[in-house]
Scaffold this motif. Structure first.
Motif, PDB file in Angstrom:
ATOM      1  N   SER A  91      73.086  29.146 105.941  1.00 27.53           N
ATOM      2  CA  SER A  91      74.510  29.059 105.601  1.00 27.53           C
ATOM      3  C   SER A  91      74.933  30.213 104.703  1.00 27.53           C
ATOM      4  CB  SER A  91      74.796  27.721 104.909  1.00 27.53           C
ATOM      5  OG  SER A  91      74.436  26.626 105.739  1.00 27.53           O
TER       6      SER A  91
ATOM      7  N   ALA B  69      83.658  16.899 101.975  1.00 27.95           N
ATOM      8  CA  ALA B  69      82.394  17.513 101.564  1.00 27.95           C
ATOM      9  C   ALA B  69      81.225  16.536 101.648  1.00 27.95           C
ATOM     10  CB  ALA B  69      82.520  18.056 100.140  1.00 27.95           C
ATOM     11  N   LYS B  70      81.475  15.267 101.330  1.00 27.86           N
ATOM     12  CA  LYS B  70      80.394  14.277 101.332  1.00 27.86           C
ATOM     13  C   LYS B  70      80.011  13.837 102.745  1.00 27.86           C
ATOM     14  CE  LYS B  70      81.485  12.458  96.748  1.00 27.86           C
ATOM     15  NZ  LYS B  70      81.828  11.243  95.952  1.00 27.86           N
TER      16      LYS B  70
ATOM     17  N   ASN C  20      87.092  21.211 104.188  1.00 28.04           N
ATOM     18  CA  ASN C  20      85.718  21.235 103.678  1.00 28.04           C
ATOM     19  C   ASN C  20      85.615  20.542 102.323  1.00 28.04           C
ATOM     20  OD1 ASN C  20      84.470  22.525 105.807  1.00 28.04           O
ATOM     21  ND2 ASN C  20      84.781  24.581 104.966  1.00 28.04           N
ATOM     22  N   THR C  21      86.636  20.752 101.499  1.00 23.97           N
ATOM     23  CA  THR C  21      86.637  20.126 100.167  1.00 23.97           C
ATOM     24  C   THR C  21      86.833  18.615 100.273  1.00 23.97           C
ATOM     25  OG1 THR C  21      87.558  22.155  99.208  1.00 23.97           O
ATOM     26  CG2 THR C  21      87.720  20.143  97.901  1.00 23.97           C
ATOM     27  N   CYS C  22      87.766  18.192 101.134  1.00 27.19           N
ATOM     28  CA  CYS C  22      88.070  16.756 101.248  1.00 27.19           C
ATOM     29  C   CYS C  22      86.921  15.977 101.862  1.00 27.19           C
ATOM     30  CB  CYS C  22      89.337  16.559 102.078  1.00 27.19           C
ATOM     31  SG  CYS C  22      90.835  17.200 101.305  1.00 27.19           S
TER      32      CYS C  22
ATOM     33  N   PRO D 272      79.330  22.789 104.991  1.00 25.66           N
ATOM     34  CA  PRO D 272      80.718  23.232 105.144  1.00 25.66           C
ATOM     35  C   PRO D 272      80.898  24.031 106.433  1.00 25.66           C
ATOM     36  CG  PRO D 272      79.901  23.698 102.928  1.00 25.66           C
ATOM     37  CD  PRO D 272      78.721  23.279 103.738  1.00 25.66           C
TER      38      PRO D 272
ATOM     39  N   LEU E 258      77.856  27.227  97.529  1.00 28.04           N
ATOM     40  CA  LEU E 258      77.446  26.922  98.903  1.00 28.04           C
ATOM     41  C   LEU E 258      75.936  26.705  98.963  1.00 28.04           C
ATOM     42  CD1 LEU E 258      78.107  26.713 101.929  1.00 28.04           C
ATOM     43  CD2 LEU E 258      77.746  29.182 102.081  1.00 28.04           C
TER      44      LEU E 258
ATOM     45  N   LYS F  41      89.328  25.339 104.577  1.00 24.48           N
ATOM     46  CA  LYS F  41      88.711  25.255 103.246  1.00 24.48           C
ATOM     47  C   LYS F  41      89.064  23.933 102.567  1.00 24.48           C
ATOM     48  CE  LYS F  41      86.615  29.261 102.196  1.00 24.48           C
ATOM     49  NZ  LYS F  41      85.282  29.388 101.571  1.00 24.48           N
ATOM     50  N   GLU F  42      90.314  23.514 102.701  1.00 25.63           N
ATOM     51  CA  GLU F  42      90.723  22.242 102.105  1.00 25.63           C
ATOM     52  C   GLU F  42      90.031  21.073 102.804  1.00 25.63           C
ATOM     53  OE1 GLU F  42      92.507  21.712  99.378  1.00 25.63           O
ATOM     54  OE2 GLU F  42      92.473  23.892  99.119  1.00 25.63           O
TER      55      GLU F  42
ATOM     56  N   THR G  35      75.285  23.174  97.435  1.00 24.62           N
ATOM     57  CA  THR G  35      75.786  22.027  98.210  1.00 24.62           C
ATOM     58  C   THR G  35      75.089  21.870  99.558  1.00 24.62           C
ATOM     59  OG1 THR G  35      77.567  23.427  99.065  1.00 24.62           O
ATOM     60  CG2 THR G  35      78.050  22.074  97.125  1.00 24.62           C
ATOM     61  N   THR G  36      74.525  22.944 100.091  1.00 26.76           N
ATOM     62  CA  THR G  36      73.829  22.835 101.383  1.00 26.76           C
ATOM     63  C   THR G  36      72.349  22.524 101.233  1.00 26.76           C
ATOM     64  OG1 THR G  36      73.601  25.250 101.365  1.00 26.76           O
ATOM     65  CG2 THR G  36      75.430  24.311 102.639  1.00 26.76           C
TER      66      THR G  36
END
Length: 773
Positions: A85, A282-283, A278-280, A288, A401, A275-276, A404-405
């Motif tokens: 990633s 994310a879980k 991905n943020t919303c 991403p 990144l 991007k938004e 989170t990955t």
């Protein structure tokens, strides 16, 4: 386990009052140093042993300590996923940040590749992602554009006589400048790491770094507006360069390329939307969505088949060669002209790196060695500079990144480097038709985190307005004065705030919490009681040359005692008494002479009724005593030391009132009458300089001159040692005037000046601590 209610326990202590001398006896102060002699320490540092060699090697090459213990089961899958990633993300960011550095886009890929390999061996952070960063790339770009401006590479077209840019020569020189600058930055960082000066980043406070990166982000956005609107702008450097650039952009807006604007708008909408998302989510997402990669792929395909460059004059990336470049020596002749920028880059890059590294280290419970990080960054930049890379430092977006990955170790960097190697060797040339406007959009979107730092303003307004001033001054100075001068101004202003805060500390008078040995600020607590005859004075910071005079002024203001005025009054009264004594003596001699001349007394004999007057006058003259002697006066059950001393030295407060008018109250009269001891709490002092020693000595001598005792309390061992070395203690200022605590000094003063002065409270503990646990 349940804890009892606060205040339920009681403690009792039975001990003698401890001053510095008795404390040394009780605690048995060391008369020798516990450190080995300097000769032994030098021998030990030069002595070589197998354990010491092993520690040195593992410290210099951290990979040897963690790689043998690498767990494939726990870490391999996460590092592999994260590395892929991050490697994919390196492609668009590397191309975009190369534009900021003023070099061809492919050099951004080189910059992402080589330093990552080096950091694997020498770095101590498991989560930061090394590579180009927008702020530092822009700082490199300012240097390259300054030393190699476009105007120096314009040639006349022989056909129509128009000016043509020799882009090949331009980019070759800019790459040479950027790589030479990077090598010098690496040398600076490596040298600072060897010299163990990693602490230098502590002078860059968090508000300063955040304000600096925010201001640099504004410059990043301004630098990409030309690609967004498809226009060319002039090169501006130095103070106010960003203002001139913005004016130039506004002036050339009528020449906007519509195709570049349309591409920008579409790319921004897609990038921001995904991007938004991905943020919303994310879980819920395993990783991403790599929207930057998707956008550059589709943009390249559309640009290639629509011939955006040929038909609509949309600027594209251009030639991207396949393969790696051979190393090349830096141009040392440039180092003299770029040394200042190189040092600024080295400090800023290290500050960003260590702040990110320690953030992840605290979160996941491992240590990031600040000095080793300097060495690692120095080697990354030095090695990268030889391979035509520009300056690198960790990127917040890539590091997040990587975390989170599932990235857990430095192996993530090796995986991302392999992905980049594949891109450089095979895939890179496919992106030659990528519009530069798309890269500008990628830069804008990845600046979101930096611009979110504007939320620091309301937060700092509520929490700390001094830090807010540092943040704002840094932002404004960076935007107006450029990155290098702005950094120097912001650091200077930040240091000045520290100096001003130590110059303007909080001065307070302490009182006793009834029934305890605690002494707190009377302005802050309602129940604390002032001890009659004793004033306890404390400063909130250490005393040194910048605030020593302010300390003395605050002491007189808080105590209400103007020492200088009282000493002047004392001197005037002594002079007046001296004149009166001389006058009386002359009068007595004149009377005796008259009697002898009249024949009433033999020569040399004084009349008996005038003998006492002459003796008294002589005594007053020779013994410097008053003609009028005051008896002891007591106020609130205490002996008035000021009156007692004043009666010996000639201070007559009532006469003074008459001489200055009944309605005028002189500063220091009532305070000096009621006060016999002033206790200076120096528990906040961490060091003592010569100016402080002189100030304290003057305080002792001046207050002693008006009959007030001075005691020092709470002095740290280093402070006592510095006072002793400076020759502070003498016959008039013995070490016995230093006490272990404020309460020890209070008890000593009450014992010396009479137990009648001891405060009495209902149900109070005995002030001598005669109790049991």
């Amino acid at each position: 386990m349940a804890f009892p209610e606060q205040g339920a326990e009681k403690f009792y202590v039975d001990r003698v009052v401890l001053n510095e001398l008795s404390l040394n006896d009780v605690a048995r102060i060391r008369t020798y140093s516990t450190k080995p002699p300097l000769k032994e320490r030098v021998k030990e540092s030069l002595r070589c042993s197998v354990p010491k060699l092993k520690r040195s090697v593992l410290g210099f090459l951290p990979v040897l300590s963690w790689l043998p213990r690498y767990s494939l089961r726990d870490n391999a899958l996460g590092d592999l996923t994260s590395g892929i990633s991050v490697g994919i993300m390196h492609l668009p960011l590397g191309l975009a940040y190369a534009l900021l550095a003023g070099t061809p886009p492919v050099y951004g890929l080189y910059t992402s590749f080589y330093p990552t390999l080096v950091y694997f061996f020498f770095g101590t952070s498991k989560h930061i992602s090394i590579g180009p960063f927008a702020v530092t790339s822009l700082m490199v770009g300012i240097v390259t554009e300054t030393l190699a401006p476009n105007s120096n590479y314009m040639t006349l077209n022989g056909t129509n006589g128009t000016a043509v840019l020799d882009s090949t020569a331009l980019y070759n020189d800019r790459v040479r400048i950027a790589s030479s600058l990077t090598v010098l930055c690496g040398i600076f960082q490596f040298a600072m790491g060897l010299l163990q000066v990693g602490f230098i980043a502590t002078y860059l406070s968090d508000p300063l770094v955040r304000g600096y990166t925010t201001g640099a982000s504004i410059q990043v956005v301004l630098s990409q507006l030309s690609n967004t609107f498809g226009i060319s702008t002039l090169l501006y450097t130095g103070p106010l360069s960003q203002i001139y650039l913005l004016i130039d952009i506004c002036r050339k807006l009528p020449l906007t390329n519509i195709g570049a604007v349309v591409i920008t708008l579409v790319a921004l909408v897609v990038l921001i939307t995904v991007k938004e998302l991905n943020t919303c989510f994310a879980k819920k997402l395993p990783a991403p969505i790599p929207i930057e990669l998707i956008v550059i792929i589709f943009a390249t395909i559309i640009s290639y088949y629509s011939n955006l460059n040929g038909l609509y004059k949309v600027a594209v990336v251009g030639q991207i060669p396949k393969g790696l470049l051979a190393p090349r020596n830096p141009d040392i002749s440039l180092w003299g002209s770029v040394a200042g920028s190189a040092f600024s880059l080295a400090i800023v890059g290290y500050a960003i790196s260590i702040s990110l590294g320690k953030t992840f280290g605290l979160k996941y419970g491992y240590k990031v060695d600040s000095n080793q990080e300097l060495i690692a960054l120095g080697l990354c930049n030095t090695a990268g500079g030889f391979f035509q890379c520009h300056f690198i430092t960790p990127s917040l977006a890539r590091s997040l990144l990587q975390e989170t990955t599932g990235g857990k170790t430095q192996v993530t960097g090796i995986v991302s480097a392999v992905v980049l190697l594949i891109i450089i060797l095979e895939i890179g040339p496919l992106f030659q038709q990528l519009p530069k406007a798309v890269l500008a959009c990628i830069i804008y979107v990845n600046m979101k985190g930096m611009f979110m730092q504007f939320s620091d303003i309301p937060a700092l307004w509520k929490s700390n307005k001094v830090d807010l001033m540092v943040w704002l001054v840094t932002l404004v100075s960076v935007v107006l004065l450029n990155l290098d001068i702005g950094l120097a101004v912001s650091v200077g202003f930040s240091i000045l705030t520290v100096i001003f805060r130590t110059q303007l500390p909080r001065y307070s008078i302490l009182g006793q919490v009834p029934g305890t040995e605690l002494y707190l600020e009377m302005d802050a607590y309602e129940e604390v009681k002032e001890i009659p005859g004793i004033i306890i004075f404390r400063s909130s910071t250490t005393i040194y040359y910048t605030n020593a005079e302010l300390y003395l002024d605050a002491l007189q203001e808080k105590t209400g005692i103007d020492v200088g005025k009282l000493l002047n009054q004392k001197k005037k009264r002594e002079d007046k008494q001296m004149r009166l004594a001389k006058k009386e003596e002359k009068k007595a001699k004149k009377e005796a002479r008259k009697l002898r001349l009249n024949g009433q007394l033999p020569n040399g004999t004084v009349h008996p009724e005038n003998q006492g007057d002459v003796e008294m006058a002589s005594s007053d003259l020779n013994g410097n005593q008053l003609a009028i002697v005051y008896s002891e006066k007591a106020q609130n059950g205490q002996i008035n030391r000021a009156f007692e001393e004043g009666s010996e030295t000639g201070i007559n407060v009532n006469d003074n009132k008459k001489s200055t008018g009944e309605g005028e109250r002189e500063m220091g009269e009532s305070s000096s009458q009621n006060t016999h001891t002033i206790i200076l709490d120096l528990s906040r002092a961490s060091f003592i300089d010569t100016v402080t020693v002189k100030t304290l000595r003057n305080i002792f001598n001046d207050f002693k001159g008006i009959g007030i005792d001075i005691c020092l309390t709470g002095c740290q061992v280093c402070v006592v040692e510095q006072l002793s070395i400076a020759g502070f203690f003498c016959e008039s200022i013995p070490k016995s005037c230093l006490f272990a605590t404020v309460h020890d000094a209070v008890l000593h003063s009450l014992r010396v000046h009479g137990d009648k002065d001891r405060p009495v409270y209902d149900n109070a503990l005995d002030t001598a601590f005669s109790t049991k646990m």
